[in-house]
Scaffold this motif. Structure first.
Motif, short mmCIF file in Angstrom:
data_model
loop_
_atom_site.label_atom_id
_atom_site.label_comp_id
_atom_site.label_asym_id
_atom_site.label_seq_id
_atom_site.Cartn_x
_atom_site.Cartn_y
_atom_site.Cartn_z
N GLY A 39 0.72 -1.37 0.06
CA GLY A 39 0.20 0.01 -0.12
C GLY A 39 0.74 1.42 -0.28
N THR A 42 0.11 3.36 -3.09
CA THR A 42 -1.31 3.56 -2.91
C THR A 42 -1.55 4.98 -1.89
OG1 THR A 42 -2.42 1.62 -3.27
CG2 THR A 42 -3.91 3.17 -2.14
N THR A 46 -2.80 8.77 -3.28
CA THR A 46 -3.92 9.37 -2.50
C THR A 46 -3.50 10.72 -1.87
OG1 THR A 46 -4.76 7.07 -1.81
CG2 THR A 46 -5.49 9.12 -0.79
N GLU A 51 -5.59 9.17 -6.28
CA GLU A 51 -6.61 8.02 -6.03
C GLU A 51 -7.35 8.91 -5.03
OE1 GLU A 51 -6.77 5.34 -7.21
OE2 GLU A 51 -4.79 4.67 -8.07
#
Length: 256
Positions: A39, A42, A46, A51
């Motif tokens: 992650g 990610t 983000t 994201e």
């Protein structure tokens, strides 16, 4: 500067990231280390507005990431350099700034290329540059954009170990000169320790039922890097550096 609270990201039934709380101060250099698929990217995407959170929130200087991104306050450096092959080094450096509607500042771009060791290569195209040189152009491009925050995702991942060490020293020098806020994702524990003011360890949470909930990434440990700055290659052989690397590796492998 960067604030995340109860941040989770899911893709359908797969939870990629869960319950992340994070604060990064203005001008701080924070590294994020962990295995593949935990992650890290990610989280970075983000923060950068690439994201959307499934739950929780993330802000950059009080604004949603999309607002900060549209105002060119976020700069990205990826593992792949993403240079435009038909443009010269200096054209690549100035490209994002032009796209953001800012003055290209060619003199400033030339200075940045010189400080990254690319003096004389301003008119070279990516095909004429080595891997390390391409990454230097990509880093110069992100800094030239004038962004307050640099988000760096394994930017040295394709480089050999010697070049990685050289680039780590180079990025710290540029950071001292420009004092941007940096979040830097890496697989390398020594790299994370060498670069960071703080090091976050992210790992997949395998507790519970992995078939129902997946194995979302969580921040499992956080370390203040107690090494003096400025840092250069001499740090790698120090006892304090070795001890800090061992602590982070212990957390990464679940040691208590």
């Amino acid at each position: 500067m960067i604030h995340a609270e109860n941040l989770s990201v899911s893709y359908g039934d797969l939870r990629a990231l869960a319950d992340v709380d994070l604060d990064v101060a203005d001008g701080e250099f924070v590294t994020v280390v962990g295995p593949s698929g935990c992650g890290k990217t990610t989280l970075l995407r983000t923060i950068g507005g690439l994201e959307e959170p499934t739950t929780g929130e993330v802000t950059v200087d009080g604004d949603p990431p999309a607002v900060a991104q549209s105002a060119a306050r976020l700069g990205f450096v990826f593992q792949e350099h993403t240079l435009l092959p038909w443009k010269t080094a200096i054209e690549n450096v100035t490209f994002l700034r032009r796209m953001a509607g800012k003055d290209a500042d060619s003199a400033g771009a030339r200075d940045l290329l010189a400080t990254t060791g690319l003096d004389g290569f301003e008119d070279a195209r990516p095909s004429e540059l080595s891997g390390g040189m391409k990454q230097r152009v990509a880093i110069a491009r992100a800094i030239h954009l004038g962004a307050d925050v640099l988000l760096m995702d394994e930017p040295f991942g394709e480089l050999d170990e010697i070049t990685r060490d050289e680039m780590s020293v180079e990025i710290l020098r540029l950071w001292r000169e420009n004092r941007k806020t940096v979040v830097f994702v890496t697989h390398s524990v020594p790299e994370a320790v060498f670069l960071g003011d703080r090091c976050l360890v992210v790992a997949a949470d395998t507790e519970g039922d992995p078939t129902a909930d997946g194995a979302p990434g969580r921040v499992v440990a956080e370390f203040d890097v107690d090494l003096p700055r400025p840092r250069d290659e001499s740090v790698f052989g120090s006892e304090a550096f070795g001890a800090q690397v061992a602590r982070v590796r212990g957390a990464l492998h679940g040691d208590t």
